[in-house]
Design a protein around this motif. Structure first.
Motif, PDB file in Angstrom:
ATOM      1  N   UNK A 180       4.779  -2.756   2.681  1.00 41.54           N
ATOM      2  CA  UNK A 180       4.451  -3.984   1.962  1.00 41.54           C
ATOM      3  C   UNK A 180       4.888  -5.207   2.735  1.00 41.54           C
ATOM      4  N   UNK A 181       4.198  -6.280   2.499  1.00 40.23           N
ATOM      5  CA  UNK A 181       4.596  -7.566   3.046  1.00 40.23           C
ATOM      6  C   UNK A 181       4.832  -8.486   1.855  1.00 40.23           C
ATOM      7  N   UNK A 182       6.025  -9.058   1.814  1.00 39.58           N
ATOM      8  CA  UNK A 182       6.426  -9.884   0.678  1.00 39.58           C
ATOM      9  C   UNK A 182       6.817 -11.282   1.156  1.00 39.58           C
ATOM     10  N   UNK A 183       6.890 -12.166   0.219  1.00 38.54           N
ATOM     11  CA  UNK A 183       7.304 -13.547   0.453  1.00 38.54           C
ATOM     12  C   UNK A 183       6.362 -14.318   1.365  1.00 38.54           C
ATOM     13  N   UNK A 184       5.071 -14.173   1.163  1.00 41.13           N
ATOM     14  CA  UNK A 184       4.099 -15.066   1.802  1.00 41.13           C
ATOM     15  C   UNK A 184       4.041 -16.306   0.906  1.00 41.13           C
ATOM     16  N   UNK A 217       9.047  -1.050   4.777  1.00 44.68           N
ATOM     17  CA  UNK A 217       8.470   0.272   5.014  1.00 44.68           C
ATOM     18  C   UNK A 217       9.354   1.293   4.305  1.00 44.68           C
ATOM     19  N   UNK A 218       8.706   2.255   3.633  1.00 47.24           N
ATOM     20  CA  UNK A 218       9.440   3.235   2.843  1.00 47.24           C
ATOM     21  C   UNK A 218       8.857   4.623   3.051  1.00 47.24           C
ATOM     22  N   UNK A 267       0.866  -1.177   0.000  1.00 40.76           N
ATOM     23  CA  UNK A 267       0.000   0.000   0.000  1.00 40.76           C
ATOM     24  C   UNK A 267       0.903   1.227   0.000  1.00 40.76           C
ATOM     25  N   UNK A 268       0.541   2.214  -0.813  1.00 49.23           N
ATOM     26  CA  UNK A 268       1.316   3.453  -0.923  1.00 49.23           C
ATOM     27  C   UNK A 268       0.394   4.651  -0.730  1.00 49.23           C
ATOM     28  N   UNK A 269       0.943   5.658  -0.077  1.00 51.96           N
ATOM     29  CA  UNK A 269       0.196   6.906   0.128  1.00 51.96           C
ATOM     30  C   UNK A 269       1.060   8.052  -0.368  1.00 51.96           C
TER      31      UNK A 269
END
Length: 186
Positions: free
Chosen positions: A108-112, A175-176, A95-97
């Motif tokens: 973001x959550x990656x590698x599920x 997180x960015x 998700x980006x704002x």
């Protein structure tokens, strides 16, 4: 605990992003998703990994307790880039704002992911306790008693061929925050 986890994989992914609120880069909220098809080509995965070491208070012996399970797939010379030994899937979310055109916040959550290996599977298991008494020296210049137990049975597991095993992949949280200075050419 000691752990050995090695995977060689290939991923095919298809993803997209969607604006759910706002205009492009001005008070915009955007979500993204990526679906993945994963091929596993080789793996070594330790699903059970318990080792305990206890030293006698007088220092006369060491007790080693162990209970481990190592699953492998294609760790020998059967490796083939065009014939995977396992398959799996996974997803990534983000998700980006964009509060302004030059400021971005994203998470973001990656590698599920997971992979199930079912070809050329070999499982090594071993459980038990072993006592090591070491060498007892009667005098400095000669006679000594030696305990031939060298803790070697810890490293001689039972081998089982066949079956399957699933390898979970640890997800990552990203997180960015980004600020971009806009420079216009004159």
């Amino acid at each position: 605990p000691i752990s050995i986890n090695i995977n060689y994989t290939r991923e095919y992914a298809l993803g997209s992003t969607f604006t759910i609120l706002g205009d492009e880069h001005e008070q915009e909220i955007r979500v993204g998703i990526r679906a993945k098809y994963i091929q596993g080509f080789g793996s070594m995965f330790m699903s059970n990994k318990n080792f305990n070491i206890y030293t006698d208070p007088q220092g006369k012996s060491v007790d080693v307790g162990f209970d481990y399970n190592i699953n492998t797939s294609r760790t020998d010379n059967g490796f083939n880039l065009f014939n995977p030994s396992g398959y799996g899937g996974g997803v990534d979310f983000s998700i980006s704002y964009y509060p302004t055109s030059s400021l971005t916040f994203a998470a973001g959550i990656t590698n599920l992911n997971y992979i199930t290996y079912n070809r050329d599977v070999i499982t090594y298991t071993k459980a038990g306790t072993e006592n090591y008494g070491g060498a007892i020296i009667q005098n400095v210049f000669g006679d000594f008693q030696f305990n031939p137990n060298q803790l070697t049975t810890v490293f001689v597991p039972q081998q089982t061929n066949g079956g399957s095993f699933k390898v979970p992949v640890s997800p990552d949280l990203n997180v960015l925050a980004e600020y971009q200075q806009m420079i216009f050419d004159k």
